[in-house]
Design a protein around this motif. Structure first.
Motif, PDB file in Angstrom:
ATOM      1  N   ASN A  40      11.469   3.944  17.247  1.00  0.00           N
ATOM      2  CA  ASN A  40      10.314   3.230  18.176  1.00  0.00           C
ATOM      3  C   ASN A  40       9.134   2.474  17.089  1.00  0.00           C
ATOM      4  O   ASN A  40       8.112   3.104  17.572  1.00  0.00           O
ATOM      5  N   SER A  41       9.583   2.046  16.198  1.00  0.00           N
ATOM      6  CA  SER A  41       8.408   1.596  15.281  1.00  0.00           C
ATOM      7  C   SER A  41       8.651   0.155  15.131  1.00  0.00           C
ATOM      8  O   SER A  41       9.671  -0.261  14.603  1.00  0.00           O
ATOM      9  N   PHE A  42       7.852  -0.680  15.739  1.00  0.00           N
ATOM     10  CA  PHE A  42       7.781  -2.091  15.479  1.00  0.00           C
ATOM     11  C   PHE A  42       7.528  -2.653  14.270  1.00  0.00           C
ATOM     12  O   PHE A  42       7.888  -3.713  13.801  1.00  0.00           O
ATOM     13  N   SER A  43       6.687  -1.991  13.396  1.00  0.00           N
ATOM     14  CA  SER A  43       6.345  -2.268  12.130  1.00  0.00           C
ATOM     15  C   SER A  43       7.603  -2.131  11.156  1.00  0.00           C
ATOM     16  O   SER A  43       7.740  -3.171  10.578  1.00  0.00           O
ATOM     17  N   LEU A  44       8.467  -1.257  11.591  1.00  0.00           N
ATOM     18  CA  LEU A  44       9.927  -1.268  10.717  1.00  0.00           C
ATOM     19  C   LEU A  44      10.438  -2.486  11.127  1.00  0.00           C
ATOM     20  O   LEU A  44      11.408  -3.101  10.191  1.00  0.00           O
ATOM     21  N   ILE A  45      10.681  -2.719  12.555  1.00  0.00           N
ATOM     22  CA  ILE A  45      11.501  -3.909  12.864  1.00  0.00           C
ATOM     23  C   ILE A  45      10.724  -5.274  12.214  1.00  0.00           C
ATOM     24  O   ILE A  45      11.720  -5.983  11.763  1.00  0.00           O
ATOM     25  N   ALA A  46       9.534  -5.331  12.121  1.00  0.00           N
ATOM     26  CA  ALA A  46       8.892  -6.645  11.429  1.00  0.00           C
ATOM     27  C   ALA A  46       9.368  -6.589   9.964  1.00  0.00           C
ATOM     28  O   ALA A  46       9.806  -7.650   9.503  1.00  0.00           O
ATOM     29  N   ASP A  47       9.218  -5.471   9.225  1.00  0.00           N
ATOM     30  CA  ASP A  47       9.945  -5.211   7.958  1.00  0.00           C
ATOM     31  C   ASP A  47      11.223  -5.685   7.795  1.00  0.00           C
ATOM     32  O   ASP A  47      11.720  -6.567   6.811  1.00  0.00           O
ATOM     33  N   ALA A 125      10.678   3.878   5.128  1.00  0.00           N
ATOM     34  CA  ALA A 125       9.674   3.056   4.594  1.00  0.00           C
ATOM     35  C   ALA A 125       9.502   3.402   2.938  1.00  0.00           C
ATOM     36  O   ALA A 125       9.178   2.646   2.364  1.00  0.00           O
ATOM     37  N   GLY A 126       9.274   4.692   2.709  1.00  0.00           N
ATOM     38  CA  GLY A 126       9.136   5.224   1.477  1.00  0.00           C
ATOM     39  C   GLY A 126      10.188   4.758   0.502  1.00  0.00           C
ATOM     40  O   GLY A 126       9.853   4.353  -0.678  1.00  0.00           O
ATOM     41  N   ALA A 127      11.503   4.877   0.898  1.00  0.00           N
ATOM     42  CA  ALA A 127      12.683   4.447  -0.079  1.00  0.00           C
ATOM     43  C   ALA A 127      12.571   2.916  -0.294  1.00  0.00           C
ATOM     44  O   ALA A 127      12.995   2.571  -1.442  1.00  0.00           O
ATOM     45  N   ASN A 128      12.148   2.295   0.756  1.00  0.00           N
ATOM     46  CA  ASN A 128      12.035   0.781   0.608  1.00  0.00           C
ATOM     47  C   ASN A 128      10.990   0.247  -0.435  1.00  0.00           C
ATOM     48  O   ASN A 128      11.242  -0.563  -1.241  1.00  0.00           O
ATOM     49  N   VAL A 129       9.880   0.921  -0.485  1.00  0.00           N
ATOM     50  CA  VAL A 129       8.890   0.841  -1.462  1.00  0.00           C
ATOM     51  C   VAL A 129       9.481   1.047  -2.904  1.00  0.00           C
ATOM     52  O   VAL A 129       9.109   0.120  -3.707  1.00  0.00           O
ATOM     53  N   LEU A 130      10.052   2.096  -3.052  1.00  0.00           N
ATOM     54  CA  LEU A 130      10.676   2.223  -4.276  1.00  0.00           C
ATOM     55  C   LEU A 130      11.798   1.461  -4.703  1.00  0.00           C
ATOM     56  O   LEU A 130      11.834   0.787  -5.885  1.00  0.00           O
ATOM     57  N   ILE A 131      12.606   1.019  -4.007  1.00  0.00           N
ATOM     58  CA  ILE A 131      13.783   0.023  -4.254  1.00  0.00           C
ATOM     59  C   ILE A 131      13.252  -1.453  -4.422  1.00  0.00           C
ATOM     60  O   ILE A 131      13.622  -1.797  -5.428  1.00  0.00           O
ATOM     61  N   LYS A 132      12.279  -1.712  -3.586  1.00  0.00           N
ATOM     62  CA  LYS A 132      11.604  -3.118  -3.893  1.00  0.00           C
ATOM     63  C   LYS A 132      11.066  -3.343  -5.126  1.00  0.00           C
ATOM     64  O   LYS A 132      10.962  -4.279  -5.912  1.00  0.00           O
ATOM     65  N   GLU A 133      10.168  -2.214  -5.696  1.00  0.00           N
ATOM     66  CA  GLU A 133       9.615  -2.317  -6.891  1.00  0.00           C
ATOM     67  C   GLU A 133      10.381  -2.359  -7.865  1.00  0.00           C
ATOM     68  O   GLU A 133      10.416  -3.075  -8.968  1.00  0.00           O
ATOM     69  N   CYS A 164       4.405  -4.288   1.761  1.00  0.00           N
ATOM     70  CA  CYS A 164       4.774  -4.493   3.482  1.00  0.00           C
ATOM     71  C   CYS A 164       5.326  -3.112   3.754  1.00  0.00           C
ATOM     72  O   CYS A 164       4.578  -2.456   4.635  1.00  0.00           O
ATOM     73  N   SER A 165       6.160  -2.712   2.841  1.00  0.00           N
ATOM     74  CA  SER A 165       6.719  -1.365   3.231  1.00  0.00           C
ATOM     75  C   SER A 165       5.662  -0.276   3.056  1.00  0.00           C
ATOM     76  O   SER A 165       5.779   0.803   3.675  1.00  0.00           O
ATOM     77  N   LEU A 166       4.703  -0.528   1.942  1.00  0.00           N
ATOM     78  CA  LEU A 166       3.637   0.630   1.771  1.00  0.00           C
ATOM     79  C   LEU A 166       2.722   0.594   3.059  1.00  0.00           C
ATOM     80  O   LEU A 166       2.231   1.715   3.419  1.00  0.00           O
ATOM     81  N   ALA A 167       2.591  -0.647   3.615  1.00  0.00           N
ATOM     82  CA  ALA A 167       1.821  -0.599   4.996  1.00  0.00           C
ATOM     83  C   ALA A 167       2.237   0.017   6.099  1.00  0.00           C
ATOM     84  O   ALA A 167       1.675   0.690   6.684  1.00  0.00           O
ATOM     85  N   VAL A 168       3.662  -0.137   6.151  1.00  0.00           N
ATOM     86  CA  VAL A 168       4.324   0.220   7.294  1.00  0.00           C
ATOM     87  C   VAL A 168       4.507   1.977   7.055  1.00  0.00           C
ATOM     88  O   VAL A 168       4.396   2.637   8.065  1.00  0.00           O
ATOM     89  N   LEU A 169       4.625   2.616   5.838  1.00  0.00           N
ATOM     90  CA  LEU A 169       4.500   4.004   5.527  1.00  0.00           C
ATOM     91  C   LEU A 169       3.120   4.327   5.806  1.00  0.00           C
ATOM     92  O   LEU A 169       3.014   5.559   6.394  1.00  0.00           O
TER      93      LEU A 169
END
Length: 314
Positions: A40-47, A125-133, A164-169
């Motif tokens: 139920n997270s639209f921000s995750l869907i946007a990401d 969201a947190g894992a995405n931040v690390l992977i993208k960096e 973006c993922s940091l904003a979602v987090l």
């Protein structure tokens, strides 16, 4: 004959970096989409839409890189290197349109109430931040080593994705800590993602459009080419030097000044020496067009005649 081995290695390294980004973005996109729907997270869907958009963009870039390496033919005497710029500009527009669509959906849902996202959405969201960096660091190194502006742009796209993922987090954390009354934070986070995507797409479109408009290459690169040309014996000066980017490669038009008393054959030989030296020194130069000018130049000759003692006495 021009040795294409080094530039072929550059294309291979850039392609490898792009393909790695494609695989990672595809996996992240699927995970975030599933997590956003079931959590139920639209921000995750946007990401997730952001990552899937990056997958489409990378596929187009990979195809364009293959086309760009095709040799010149009768219909394309300058080769096919522009394919990357054309692909990048169209992909940029696609990214912007998809971001606007997601943003509109987020605004429509801004006051909608739904269940609080579970804690595991934070882990996604947190894992995405690390992977993208991590992808950013890898692509920056490849981009600097190969001189590929498209991979450097890709690197910054990965870093913007990390933000973006940091904003979602942050949005998810606010909801989980604050309770149902802060459910709007999820939509706000998705709008931050949308803004970042639009900015990234706009920058990509501007850079690719500039390349298609034959903008002059950066001054440091141009000055280096001028120095190498001046080091060739017989070159008195460089009158004009135009260098335009085309994909991962460059085309140069250079006007060199040679002693006006030299024979045509000697001047022609010096011109070929300049071209050969530049192509040898710069593997990313696709071709060099050399034009000869007399030295001293015409306007300098006229000035000399006007200032001569004979004319002064008159």
């Amino acid at each position: 004959m021009l040795d294409r081995t080094e530039i072929s290695r550059t294309y291979a390294e850039v392609t490898q970096a792009a393909f790695l980004g494609l695989v990672v973005n595809l996996l992240l996109g699927v995970v975030k989409l599933i997590g956003g729907i079931f959590g139920n997270s639209f921000s995750l869907i946007a990401d997730a839409v952001n990552s899937i958009g990056d997958v489409v963009a990378t596929i187009v870039v990979l195809f364009a890189l293959r086309v760009a390496q095709r040799p010149a033919d009768a219909e394309h005497p300058y080769g096919h290197t522009r394919a990357e710029g054309i692909a990048a500009s169209n992909v940029a527009l696609l990214i912007i349109v998809s971001a606007v669509f997601v943003g509109w959906e987020a605004i429509q849902r801004i006051n909608a109430q739904h269940e609080i996202p579970p804690v595991w959405t934070l882990w996604i969201a947190g894992a995405n931040v690390l992977i993208k960096e991590g992808l950013y660091q890898y692509n920056v190194r490849v981009g600097i080593r190969t001189g590929s502006s498209s991979i450097i742009a890709n690197a910054w796209d990965h870093r913007s994705d990390a933000f973006c993922s940091l904003a979602v987090l942050t949005g998810l954390a606010v909801i989980l800590l604050g309770g149902p009354q802060y459910i709007w934070a999820d939509k706000v986070a998705s709008l931050v993602v949308v803004a970042a995507i639009v900015w990234s797409g706009t920058q990509l479109f501007r850079s690719s459009a500039s390349e298609l408009m034959d903008v002059q290459a950066n001054s440091e690169f141009v000055d280096h080419i001028r120095e190498v040309a001046m080091s060739v014996e017989g070159v008195e000066d460089v009158e004009t030097l135009w260098v335009r980017k085309s994909g991962l490669e460059f085309f140069a038009d250079i006007h060199i000044e040679v002693d006006q008393h030299l024979s045509v054959a000697t001047g022609h030989r010096i011109g070929h020496q300049v071209k050969d030296r530049l192509l040898l020194e710069f593997s990313n130069l696709r071709d060099v067009l050399v034009h000869l000018e007399p030295f001293p130049h015409t306007h300098e000759l006229l000035q000399t005649v006007e200032e001569s003692p004979e004319n002064s006495e008159e």
